[in-house]
Write a protein that holds these residues in place. Sequence first.
Motif, short mmCIF file in Angstrom:
data_model
loop_
_atom_site.label_atom_id
_atom_site.label_comp_id
_atom_site.label_asym_id
_atom_site.label_seq_id
_atom_site.Cartn_x
_atom_site.Cartn_y
_atom_site.Cartn_z
N ARG A 181 32.56 33.96 32.37
CA ARG A 181 32.81 34.50 33.71
C ARG A 181 34.30 34.58 34.01
NH1 ARG A 181 31.29 30.24 38.05
NH2 ARG A 181 33.07 29.34 36.96
N ASP A 182 35.00 33.48 33.75
CA ASP A 182 36.40 33.42 34.14
C ASP A 182 37.26 34.36 33.31
OD1 ASP A 182 35.32 31.54 35.75
OD2 ASP A 182 36.56 29.86 35.09
N ASN A 183 36.94 34.47 32.02
CA ASN A 183 37.71 35.41 31.19
C ASN A 183 37.51 36.84 31.67
OD1 ASN A 183 39.00 33.57 29.54
ND2 ASN A 183 37.24 33.40 28.17
N GLU A 184 36.29 37.15 32.09
CA GLU A 184 36.04 38.51 32.60
C GLU A 184 36.80 38.75 33.90
OE1 GLU A 184 31.88 39.57 32.67
OE2 GLU A 184 31.62 38.88 30.60
N VAL A 185 36.86 37.74 34.75
CA VAL A 185 37.60 37.90 36.02
C VAL A 185 39.10 38.07 35.73
CG1 VAL A 185 38.16 36.85 38.26
CG2 VAL A 185 35.84 36.70 37.37
N VAL A 186 39.60 37.30 34.77
CA VAL A 186 41.03 37.44 34.40
C VAL A 186 41.30 38.89 33.98
CG1 VAL A 186 42.80 36.81 32.70
CG2 VAL A 186 41.41 35.03 33.76
N SER A 187 40.44 39.44 33.10
CA SER A 187 40.66 40.81 32.62
C SER A 187 40.63 41.80 33.77
CB SER A 187 39.58 41.25 31.63
OG SER A 187 39.51 40.35 30.62
N ALA A 188 39.60 41.66 34.65
CA ALA A 188 39.48 42.62 35.76
C ALA A 188 40.69 42.53 36.68
CB ALA A 188 38.20 42.34 36.55
N LEU A 189 41.18 41.33 36.93
CA LEU A 189 42.35 41.18 37.81
C LEU A 189 43.58 41.79 37.15
CD1 LEU A 189 41.75 37.56 39.16
CD2 LEU A 189 41.71 39.67 40.51
N LYS A 190 43.70 41.55 35.85
CA LYS A 190 44.87 42.09 35.14
C LYS A 190 44.91 43.60 35.23
CE LYS A 190 46.43 38.33 32.27
NZ LYS A 190 46.15 37.53 31.09
N THR A 191 43.75 44.24 35.07
CA THR A 191 43.75 45.71 35.14
C THR A 191 44.12 46.20 36.55
OG1 THR A 191 41.40 45.81 35.57
CG2 THR A 191 42.05 46.07 33.27
N LYS A 192 43.91 45.35 37.53
CA LYS A 192 44.29 45.74 38.90
C LYS A 192 45.71 45.28 39.24
CE LYS A 192 39.52 45.45 40.67
NZ LYS A 192 39.14 46.83 40.93
N GLY A 193 46.38 44.68 38.29
CA GLY A 193 47.77 44.24 38.51
C GLY A 193 47.87 43.01 39.40
N ILE A 194 46.79 42.21 39.43
CA ILE A 194 46.81 41.00 40.27
C ILE A 194 46.97 39.78 39.36
CG2 ILE A 194 45.47 39.62 41.94
CD1 ILE A 194 43.97 42.30 42.61
N GLN A 195 47.88 38.87 39.76
CA GLN A 195 48.15 37.71 38.89
C GLN A 195 47.04 36.66 38.98
OE1 GLN A 195 51.74 35.72 40.18
NE2 GLN A 195 52.51 37.67 40.93
N THR A 196 46.99 35.79 37.94
CA THR A 196 46.09 34.63 37.98
C THR A 196 46.88 33.41 37.54
OG1 THR A 196 45.43 34.94 35.69
CG2 THR A 196 44.04 35.96 37.33
N LEU A 197 46.41 32.26 37.95
CA LEU A 197 47.03 31.03 37.46
C LEU A 197 46.12 30.51 36.36
CD1 LEU A 197 49.13 28.63 37.96
CD2 LEU A 197 47.24 27.55 39.12
N GLU A 198 46.62 30.46 35.15
CA GLU A 198 45.71 30.11 34.06
C GLU A 198 45.75 28.63 33.73
OE1 GLU A 198 45.66 33.03 30.96
OE2 GLU A 198 46.21 34.58 32.39
N GLN A 199 44.64 28.12 33.21
CA GLN A 199 44.56 26.75 32.70
C GLN A 199 44.95 25.69 33.72
OE1 GLN A 199 43.36 26.03 29.66
NE2 GLN A 199 43.04 28.16 29.14
N ASN A 200 44.32 25.71 34.86
CA ASN A 200 44.54 24.65 35.83
C ASN A 200 43.31 23.74 35.83
OD1 ASN A 200 46.19 23.41 37.62
ND2 ASN A 200 45.42 24.55 39.38
N TRP A 201 43.44 22.56 35.23
CA TRP A 201 42.27 21.68 35.03
C TRP A 201 42.23 20.62 36.13
CZ3 TRP A 201 38.48 22.86 31.83
CH2 TRP A 201 38.75 23.71 30.76
N ASP A 202 41.70 20.97 37.26
CA ASP A 202 41.72 20.06 38.40
C ASP A 202 40.68 18.95 38.33
OD1 ASP A 202 42.25 19.53 41.41
OD2 ASP A 202 40.11 19.95 41.31
#
Length: 478
Positions: A109-130
């Motif tokens: 799920r999260d990898n797919e959301v990262v890809s979709a956001l990237k194509t829209k030019g929106i940043q993500t914060l990766e690898q935050n293990w809370d």
Amino acid sequence: MSDLILFWHRRDLRISDHTGLAAARKQTPKVVGVFCLDDNLLNPDEVAPARVAYMIGCLQSLQQRYLQAGSQLLILRDNPVTAIPNLAAALNAKAVFWNWDVEPYAQVRDNEVVSALKTKGIQTLEQNWDQLLHSPTEIFSGAKTPYTVYTPFWKNWNSKPKNQPVATLVNCENLTDAEQEIAKKSGVINLPTAADLGFNWDGELIIAPGEIAAQEKLDNFTKNVINEYDEQRNYPAVEGTSLLSAALKFGVIGIRTIWEKTTELLANSNSEEVTNNIVSWQKELAWREFYQHAMYHFPELAEGAYRDVFKNFPWKNNEKHFIAWCQGKTGYPIVDAAMRQLNETGWMHNRCRMIVASFLTKDLIINPQWGEKYFMQKLIDGDLSANNGGWQWSASSGMDPKPLRIFNPASQAQKFDPEGEYIRQWVKELRYVDTQYLISGKIPPLELSSIKYPAPIVDHKKQQALFKKIYQELKIEN
Ligand code: FAD
Ligand code: FO1
């Protein structure tokens, strides 16, 4: 692009000691939360009503917490893979942040959301293990491989410095009125009830929803209970454990907050006994991380047995026996008490989880995956990694090096419920039966018929011998 950062909550339903939120707030005051109700995770055939009721209560409480911080928590009900990027794009957000998770579903799920956001030019914060004190990419053996055995994992994990709690979210800016309209048009809804989602739970919950209640449980436990934890945690009739598992599952309390409390207590401890009790609890917190790391590195665990000898095990899978186990009608008082506690409260004491899991797999010779699934259908704290870890441990099918662990229900009851208090609490028809019969499980037939309690559905001795025989034969073949 606006200054907005959307924070996507999943199993981190709080605003205090929250690493992802703190990272977002550092970048901008305009931090707005979002939770996406995901039908893939809300199948009434798979998920416990108590768990969803708790989760919805925590979301309600999280909405209040956001309002206090000057912002809000938006609710979606959709597939997050499309709904999260769409909402972020509609609001012109500069980034979407979230905390990562170990579960196989989460990874995809999260990898797919990262890809979709990237194509829209929106940043993500990766690898935050809370949700963990140490991420699965941080703890490895000397050979640089993930640990498959707990004790060396614990030693390594415990030797590493731990992070301090982070600041609570405060002084945020909310969406403008125009943005609120856009959010509504993009699918934002009011928070439904658990019943609206098809989950009916009208019982009490063993822990009240929300951050304040979780903090209170921690305070009560560390003030009144932890000093005798090592011994008392074994007795199901005693409230000798923290009852924090559901709060930990949904991240309603920060793991750093919990750890800091234990280190404060250790620093103030004035006896070896007190220190041992605190360390004993820390070791349980490490089991939680051990199983999450295992799930991350060996996602195949979620599909079934880890050890080869159990991959094609000829389980008996007698459905009548399974139903009797589920309903707490096996004729083994300690097993039945535990299953009734689970059915009535959505929670079961750890000692009893081990007893009933051993009984299902070693006495009834039923596939542990049936039990694992049933637990997920009932537990308020049902968690893929911990539940799978517990079942693989009990079934002897996991990574654990000690293979044939078989619990004798009578010895367990004699040791851990010596007065039959727990049995009497949950198996009401046995209330007036003599303690010696309750804990030995040998209730005279005449008494059984008058109280309408079933005779044992299998013979422990015979079943144990049968299980061992099947296992030895298979072990030779493998
Ligand atoms: P405490 O004794 O106060 O422990 C503190 C915390 O440590 C718990 O809240 C939990 O987060 C963690 N913890 C404790 N023991 C374990 C353990 N053996 N494995 C992993 N984490 C642990 N725990 C779950 O959270 N969810 C499950 O779905 C789950 N299923 C289980 C199934 C089986 C067959 C078995 C044997 C154990 C299972 N456990 C599960 C572990 C354990 O039973 C519960 O975490 C514990 O009973 C919760 O009560 P507590 O919060 O009072 O625990
Ligand atoms: N997380 C969500 O983001 N949306 C949900 O609707 C949701 C429901 C849910 C129900 C039961 C449960 O035990 C957990 C649930 N979660 C939900 C949290 C879930 O554990 C995480 O989303 C994981 O990352 C999924 O792998």
